[in-house]
Enzyme design. Structure first.
Site, PDB file in Angstrom:
ATOM      1  N   LYS A 199       1.217  -1.032   0.539  1.00 35.96           N
ATOM      2  CA  LYS A 199      -0.250  -0.521   0.110  1.00 35.96           C
ATOM      3  C   LYS A 199       0.877   1.348  -0.054  1.00 35.96           C
ATOM      4  O   LYS A 199       1.592   1.589   0.996  1.00 35.96           O
ATOM      5  CB  LYS A 199      -0.870  -0.083   0.810  1.00 35.96           C
ATOM      6  CG  LYS A 199      -2.177   1.481   1.091  1.00 35.96           C
ATOM      7  CD  LYS A 199      -2.537   0.980   2.324  1.00 35.96           C
ATOM      8  CE  LYS A 199      -3.416   2.808   2.343  1.00 35.96           C
ATOM      9  NZ  LYS A 199      -2.594   3.846   2.361  1.00 35.96           N
ATOM     10  N   PRO A 234      -8.535   4.953   5.440  1.00 29.05           N
ATOM     11  CA  PRO A 234      -7.488   4.488   6.431  1.00 29.05           C
ATOM     12  C   PRO A 234      -8.228   3.046   6.510  1.00 29.05           C
ATOM     13  O   PRO A 234      -7.442   1.835   6.807  1.00 29.05           O
ATOM     14  CB  PRO A 234      -7.472   4.405   7.679  1.00 29.05           C
ATOM     15  CG  PRO A 234      -8.230   6.176   7.112  1.00 29.05           C
ATOM     16  CD  PRO A 234      -8.340   6.585   5.851  1.00 29.05           C
ATOM     17  N   VAL A 236      -8.602   1.121   3.795  1.00 28.08           N
ATOM     18  CA  VAL A 236      -7.808   0.259   3.303  1.00 28.08           C
ATOM     19  C   VAL A 236      -6.334  -0.654   4.157  1.00 28.08           C
ATOM     20  O   VAL A 236      -6.679  -1.535   3.978  1.00 28.08           O
ATOM     21  CB  VAL A 236      -7.468   0.627   1.952  1.00 28.08           C
ATOM     22  CG1 VAL A 236      -7.086  -0.197   1.553  1.00 28.08           C
ATOM     23  CG2 VAL A 236      -8.874   1.008   1.216  1.00 28.08           C
ATOM     24  N   GLY A 237      -6.094   0.145   4.663  1.00 28.37           N
ATOM     25  CA  GLY A 237      -4.999  -0.243   5.184  1.00 28.37           C
ATOM     26  C   GLY A 237      -4.803  -1.122   5.971  1.00 28.37           C
ATOM     27  O   GLY A 237      -4.649  -1.251   6.148  1.00 28.37           O
ATOM     28  N   GLU A 275       9.348  -0.189  11.932  1.00 23.73           N
ATOM     29  CA  GLU A 275      10.311   0.923  11.827  1.00 23.73           C
ATOM     30  C   GLU A 275       9.541   2.315  11.696  1.00 23.73           C
ATOM     31  O   GLU A 275       8.634   2.554  10.755  1.00 23.73           O
ATOM     32  CB  GLU A 275      11.071   0.129  10.376  1.00 23.73           C
ATOM     33  CG  GLU A 275      12.626   0.818  10.148  1.00 23.73           C
ATOM     34  CD  GLU A 275      12.110   2.817   9.783  1.00 23.73           C
ATOM     35  OE1 GLU A 275      12.612   3.152  11.340  1.00 23.73           O
ATOM     36  OE2 GLU A 275      12.033   2.934   8.928  1.00 23.73           O
ATOM     37  N   CYS A 309      13.974   9.598   9.297  1.00 24.41           N
ATOM     38  CA  CYS A 309      13.647   8.940  10.932  1.00 24.41           C
ATOM     39  C   CYS A 309      14.688   9.123  12.004  1.00 24.41           C
ATOM     40  O   CYS A 309      14.573   9.044  12.878  1.00 24.41           O
ATOM     41  CB  CYS A 309      11.962   7.583  11.070  1.00 24.41           C
ATOM     42  SG  CYS A 309      13.067   6.796   9.777  1.00 24.41           S
ATOM     43  N   GLU A 405       8.751  13.787  17.494  1.00 28.00           N
ATOM     44  CA  GLU A 405       9.500  13.651  16.395  1.00 28.00           C
ATOM     45  C   GLU A 405       9.044  14.706  15.534  1.00 28.00           C
ATOM     46  O   GLU A 405       7.488  15.115  15.335  1.00 28.00           O
ATOM     47  CB  GLU A 405       8.820  12.382  15.774  1.00 28.00           C
ATOM     48  CG  GLU A 405       9.847  11.699  14.258  1.00 28.00           C
ATOM     49  CD  GLU A 405       9.290  10.693  13.658  1.00 28.00           C
ATOM     50  OE1 GLU A 405      11.004  10.241  13.430  1.00 28.00           O
ATOM     51  OE2 GLU A 405       8.587  10.369  13.425  1.00 28.00           O
TER      52      GLU A 405
END
Length: 504
Positions: A199, A234, A236-237, A275, A309, A405
């Site tokens: 995806k 979302p 679909v994921g 990750e 990241c 982050e």
């Protein structure tokens, strides 16, 4: 799949303009066919804010069809057992990527906002090298391990271990390095014998769909082995994390989303590779080359506008040299050329979206309100989604800007008293993805070993390559991508035993 040329394909010899003209015709890849969807959604060029093209909005039903195709291909086809077929197809994929490299680069620059220089590294050329690495690794990788004989119940029993594919993989990627993230999952999964539903990130669907087109039109990968979806929904994921037909989920993205995926996958006990985020620290020791450290800290932090990241977004400096190092960073930031990523002289492109730029700006403003000093930067630049290289000092190690982050070109400087204090501050994070240290070699190595992260740069050393495992400690993730470890993430081990005769 090699005969399915459509209007959606990347055309041979297309220049950047022609590549951009073709992006509106992108298709999903489901069960060996390039197909559309009932609806589309726009993908923007982040350097201009204008619509670059439209991606098909895959439905939940199409996502389930992709999973079913991958399940069928794994359970009834030869992909999982035919190593020679997998090697041949990976060779073909590598060749197609090389032959279409310039068109892929033009599309990556336009959709991702990556500079031309970055496509020569982690945005494209290094990902292409990942495919080559796994094609070569698979040729000699031992699929069996002999454990010898043991005596049991008066008999000798011979034991051995065989490696098998983990099954159907749901692969979900982030927007910042879409080629790297897609191929670091796809290549080892295919080498291991898995089938995949990939995806695309909602913000950068076109370049990932282009990979699907290359697979459909230029490889012998059987139908269903690779499926490529794009969607901003979302739900679909969620199919990839909950459908019983999926055996494993591999995800790159934010830590909060990673937590949600891990929870969703737990219902069916799927294997999970994550990750996730990072808040890595670069430590400058008092015996370091300050100029070298400042160059690394400055220009690495604004690589791809800080959307990485593993970037070292915290700079730990000895209090005794704080002002000297800050001045070096400020000077370096003033030399960063940002703007049109198609210009070879541009070092830093835009952030991916207005939403992301607003998030970065909001964090900077809150940091200043909490007591940090804005030394330089902190400005939005239009048109497009640009944000100036930003340097903050007087940062509290426990504050939001030091703990969360940012994913933008923002460097937070934190002073420390001694080596133990530097280690404490560096490890004061829920993350543990990467880090760096500058100083005399032995002292720097000793410092690096005390920091709980999955990767580490010593005096500017580059660890990132297809043969080097990449991943994090703590809430930066689970597992490793690339290297032999990256292949074995997609494998199961089966232990066998058979009697071989009476014991003497």
């Amino acid at each position: 799949m090699g005969s399915q040329e459509t209007a959606a394909t990347i055309t041979d010899g297309a220049d950047g303009a022609n590549a951009a003209e073709h992006v509106a015709a992108r298709h999903l890849l489901i069960d060996g066919k390039l197909v559309g969807a009932d609806r589309t959604y726009p993908s923007l060029n982040p350097a201009t804010g204008e619509v670059l093209g439209y991606a098909p909005e895959a439905s939940v039903e199409q996502a389930r069809a992709a999973v079913a195709a991958a399940r069928r291909a794994f359970d009834t086809g030869d992909w999982a057992t035919d190593v020679a077929l997998r090697v041949r197809c990976l060779d073909q994929l590598h060749r197609a990527l090389v032959e279409h490299r310039d068109e892929l680069a033009a599309l990556t620059i336009a959709e991702v906002g990556a500079t031309a220089a970055l496509t020569q590294g982690a945005q494209l050329d290094q990902p292409i090298a990942i495919v080559r690495y796994y094609a070569d690794l698979l040729k000699d990788y031992p699929m069996t391990e002999d454990l010898g004989n043991i005596e049991s119940r008066g008999m000798l029993h011979h034991r051995w271990v065989e490696k098998e594919a983990a099954g159907v993989v749901g692969a979900i990627i982030a927007y910042n390095y879409p080629n790297q993230l897609a191929l670091a999952k796809l290549a080892p999964a295919l080498a291991a014998g898995c089938t995949v539903v990939l995806k695309a990130a909602p913000d950068t669907p076109l370049i990932t769909l282009a990979l699907g087109e290359l697979i459909a039109n230029h490889t012998d990968i059987p139908p269903g082995v690779v499926n490529v979806l794009s969607s901003s929904d979302p739900a679909v994921g969620a199919v990839l994390t909950t459908d019983e037909g999926v055996d494993m989920v591999t995800f790159t993205g934010s830590t909060p989303t990673g937590r949600a995926i891990m929870a969703a996958a737990s219902e069916t006990l799927k294997r999970v590779f994550l990750e996730l985020g990072g808040k890595s620290a670069a430590i400058v020791l008092d015996d370091a080359d300050f100029n070298m450290a400042a160059v690394f800290a400055s220009f690495s932090m604004v690589t791809h506008a800080g959307q990485g990241c593993a970037l070292t977004s915290r700079l730990l400096v000895p209090n005794s040299h704080h002002d000297e190092i800050v001045e070096l960073i400020k000077t370096n930031f003033s030399h960063v050329r940002y703007g049109d990523p198609t210009d070879p002289k541009t070092y830093m492109g835009p952030l991916i979206s207005a939403k992301q730029r607003d998030k970065v700006d909001g964090m900077v403003r809150r940091a200043v309100a909490a007591g940090a000093t804005l030394v330089t930067g902190g400005e939005k630049i239009d048109p497009g989604f640009f944000y100036t290289p930003t340097l903050l000092t007087d940062v509290d190690p426990d504050s939001e800007i030091a703990q969360e982050e940012v994913f933008g070109p923002v460097l937070a400087v934190i002073g420390y008293d001694d080596d133990d204090d530097a280690v404490r501050i560096a490890n004061n994070s829920i993350y543990g993805l990467s880090g760096a240290v500058f100083g005399s070699q032995d002292r720097a190595v000793a410092m690096a070993r005390r920091i709980r992260t999955g990767t580490f740069s010593i005096n500017g050393g580059n660890y990132f390559s297809p043969d080097a495992p990449f991943g994090g400690y703590k809430q930066s993730g689970i597992g490793r991508e690339m290297g032999v470890a990256g292949l074995e993430e997609f494998m199961e081990s089966k232990t066998f035993a058979a009697p071989v005769g009476a014991a003497e």
